[in-house]
Design an enzyme around this catalytic site. Structure first.
Site, PDB file in Angstrom:
ATOM      1  N   LYS A 145     -46.475  -3.199 -18.191  1.00 51.83           N
ATOM      2  CA  LYS A 145     -45.204  -3.156 -18.899  1.00 51.83           C
ATOM      3  C   LYS A 145     -45.292  -2.428 -20.234  1.00 51.83           C
ATOM      4  CE  LYS A 145     -42.838  -7.129 -16.901  1.00 51.83           C
ATOM      5  NZ  LYS A 145     -42.061  -8.371 -17.187  1.00 51.83           N
ATOM      6  N   GLU A 146     -46.465  -1.914 -20.530  1.00 57.44           N
ATOM      7  CA  GLU A 146     -46.619  -1.169 -21.781  1.00 57.44           C
ATOM      8  C   GLU A 146     -46.893   0.305 -21.474  1.00 57.44           C
ATOM      9  OE1 GLU A 146     -48.631  -3.211 -25.062  1.00 57.44           O
ATOM     10  OE2 GLU A 146     -48.790  -4.959 -23.756  1.00 57.44           O
ATOM     11  N   MET A 147     -48.150   0.692 -21.323  1.00 59.35           N
ATOM     12  CA  MET A 147     -48.458   2.098 -21.090  1.00 59.35           C
ATOM     13  C   MET A 147     -48.755   2.396 -19.618  1.00 59.35           C
ATOM     14  SD  MET A 147     -50.610   2.626 -24.620  1.00 59.35           S
ATOM     15  CE  MET A 147     -50.408   4.397 -24.862  1.00 59.35           C
TER      16      MET A 147
END
Length: 340
Positions: A145-147
């Site tokens: 959900k980030e990178m």
């Protein structure tokens, strides 16, 4: 009792004892307007909060490489997200969102903490799952959900760029593009992201004119209310874990999420449920919304709710006004960083 909670309670007891002493010093003088404006003795000004150092020791070559990596979207799975996407240095070191948005517009579960002055925190992340900045830098790259990347692909992309090959070779040696070295360089850069020279820092170092009379009153109120139980040290926080009050979650009126569990997600100890790293209050006027869930949009409401839920105190509008004035005096010199 877990080690983490025991440490927090021990530190709290020490601070509370010191707070009682300083409150006595600050409150003496009869309470009339003239005495209220008197400056506290110099020897007491650093009892709870210490100034941010004007300089930090870093490896300049590592930091320069880390600055480039911090802003490079190659570290994400689809080349759309960098560290700077969620931690915008110029505007406070966070992203001004309730929770961050990562790769392919994925909405994260928790409010992004500021990266500014993060080197002064005793652990990283709200739940303390990273012991230091280097460990922290490793996490977001592979978080879906980030990178949303994997290190093999990231290393391949960096290795295809001759300028990175040369830069890593200069700093770390030949064939040195590794996840460990990427994180090490980013961490070294993040050590430079400090914000010295706030009005409050100038005041505690002896400049009586740095703060207004109301800002000094605000600091006194911050101390006498008990806020320094948790918000102390160079970072005015970031030195211990504390539990978020059950009353906060009850009155918030929404379901408990995994992010609300705090350090419990790391240790799986029931005593760590709702335990969080105390956030820094440095530059707090720039880092709204507040709390781990980003549920509070104003600094005034944050002060009111923290006093109510964590200290069982109902602050008056005047007390809140004064504390907010003090908190705004903690805004320091924001680093001017070029992405290239």
């Amino acid at each position: 009792m877990t080690k983490s909670i025991g440490t927090a309670f021990y530190k709290s007891a020490v601070v509370l004892a010191s707070a009682a002493l300083l409150m006595a010093v600050y409150s003496c003088g009869g309470g009339d307007d003239k005495d209220e404006e008197n400056q506290p003795p110099m020897e007491n000004r650093m009892n709870f909060i210490q100034p941010i150092p004007k300089t930090v020791e870093v490896n300049a070559e590592k930091a320069a490489l880390g600055r480039r990596l911090y802003h490079d979207k190659k570290l994400s799975g689809d080349d759309t997200v960098s560290c700077a996407t969620c931690h915008v240095i110029a505007t406070g070191g966070d992203d001004d969102r309730r929770t961050s948005v990562g790769i392919e517009e994925a909405v994260g579960p928790i409010n992004a903490p500021t990266v500014l002055n993060s080197s002064f925190n005793f652990v990283q992340f709200w739940d303390g799952r990273a012991a230091n900045l280097k460990e922290q830098a490793l996490g977001p790259v592979t978080n879906p959900k980030e990178m949303g990347a994997n290190w093999e692909d990231v290393i391949a992309k960096l290795g295809a760029d001759q300028s990175y090959v040369d830069a890593f070779a200069k700093v770390y040696g030949e064939n040195s593009i590794t996840s460990d070295n990427v994180a090490d360089a980013i961490a070294e850069f993040e050590k430079t992201l400090t914000t010295p020279d706030s009005k409050f820092d100038k005041w505690i170092q002896g400049d009586d004119d740095a703060l207004s009379a109301d800002e000094v009153k605000g600091y006194r109120t911050f101390v006498s209310t008990g806020c320094v139980t948790c918000h102390t040290g160079v970072n005015v926080g970031g030195q211990m874990y504390q539990k978020m009050s059950a009353k906060y979650f009850e009155e918030r009126g929404t379901e408990i999420t995994d992010a609300d569990l705090g350090r419990f997600n790391v240790t799986h100890n029931e005593s760590d449920r709702h335990l969080f790293k105390v956030p820094s209050l440095r530059n707090v006027e720039l880092t709204m919304p507040y709390f781990h869930d980003g549920s509070v949009d104003s600094i005034e409401q944050a002060v009111f709710k923290m006093a109510r839920y964590q200290l069982s105190k109902e602050l008056s509008p005047e007390d809140i006004r004064l504390i907010v004035l003090f908190l705004k005096s903690l805004t320091g010199r924001i680093p001017q960083i070029d992405a290239d």
